[in-house]
Write a protein that holds these residues in place. Sequence first.
Motif, short mmCIF file in Angstrom:
data_model
loop_
_atom_site.label_atom_id
_atom_site.label_comp_id
_atom_site.label_asym_id
_atom_site.label_seq_id
_atom_site.Cartn_x
_atom_site.Cartn_y
_atom_site.Cartn_z
N ALA A 24 30.85 40.60 19.66
CA ALA A 24 31.90 39.81 19.01
C ALA A 24 31.70 39.90 17.50
O ALA A 24 30.58 40.10 17.03
N PRO A 25 32.78 39.75 16.73
CA PRO A 25 32.64 39.79 15.27
C PRO A 25 31.69 38.69 14.77
O PRO A 25 31.69 37.58 15.30
N THR A 26 30.90 39.03 13.77
CA THR A 26 29.96 38.06 13.19
C THR A 26 30.73 37.15 12.25
O THR A 26 31.41 37.61 11.34
N VAL A 27 30.60 35.85 12.48
CA VAL A 27 31.22 34.86 11.60
C VAL A 27 30.10 34.35 10.69
O VAL A 27 29.16 33.72 11.15
N GLY A 28 30.19 34.67 9.42
CA GLY A 28 29.13 34.27 8.48
C GLY A 28 27.98 35.26 8.55
O GLY A 28 28.04 36.33 7.98
N PHE A 29 26.92 34.89 9.28
CA PHE A 29 25.78 35.78 9.42
C PHE A 29 25.03 35.42 10.69
O PHE A 29 25.23 34.36 11.27
N SER A 30 24.17 36.32 11.11
CA SER A 30 23.23 36.01 12.18
C SER A 30 21.85 36.47 11.72
O SER A 30 21.72 37.39 10.90
N LYS A 31 20.84 35.80 12.23
CA LYS A 31 19.46 36.08 11.83
C LYS A 31 18.72 36.61 13.05
O LYS A 31 18.76 36.01 14.12
N ILE A 32 18.06 37.74 12.88
CA ILE A 32 17.33 38.37 13.97
C ILE A 32 15.87 38.48 13.54
O ILE A 32 15.57 38.96 12.44
N ASP A 33 14.96 38.02 14.40
CA ASP A 33 13.53 38.12 14.13
C ASP A 33 12.91 39.12 15.09
O ASP A 33 13.11 39.03 16.30
N LEU A 34 12.16 40.07 14.54
CA LEU A 34 11.49 41.10 15.32
C LEU A 34 10.02 41.13 14.94
O LEU A 34 9.65 40.79 13.82
#
Length: 136
Positions: free
Chosen positions: A50-60
């Motif tokens: 789905a389109p990102t609204v604002g931002f997303s944070k991914i931790d690896l």
Amino acid sequence: MFSLMANCCSWLKRWQEPVRKVTLIMVGLDNAGKTATVRGIQGESPEDVAPTVGFSKIDLKQGRFEVTIFDLGGGKRIRNIWRNYYAESYGVIFVVDSSDIARMEETKQAMIEVLNSPKISGKPVLVAEHNLFLFS
């Protein structure tokens, strides 16, 4: 015997090394494939994104590194917030949808804006190509 001791010392030294935290930002135009690229990095399926609204944070976690990737939305109105993340980032991943020929000029202008920022100067920039067919 010396080789065994050297290997043990080497292992002990690595074990005591602190975890290093790295923050990256992922930018590009809307619908360029940023979130699908992050999912691929995570080993997940890039389908049904789905389109990102604002931002997303991914931790690896990669070895002794804790990597945080901020997947920033690419719509025209939200691109203004990208600069708020430049100072804290160690590098930039700029995703380009190579199949979207009609938006290449817009992509070029967005990339120029990112690269001209003094807060990006000296930081590594990876230009990643996303094409729907690459994930098929």
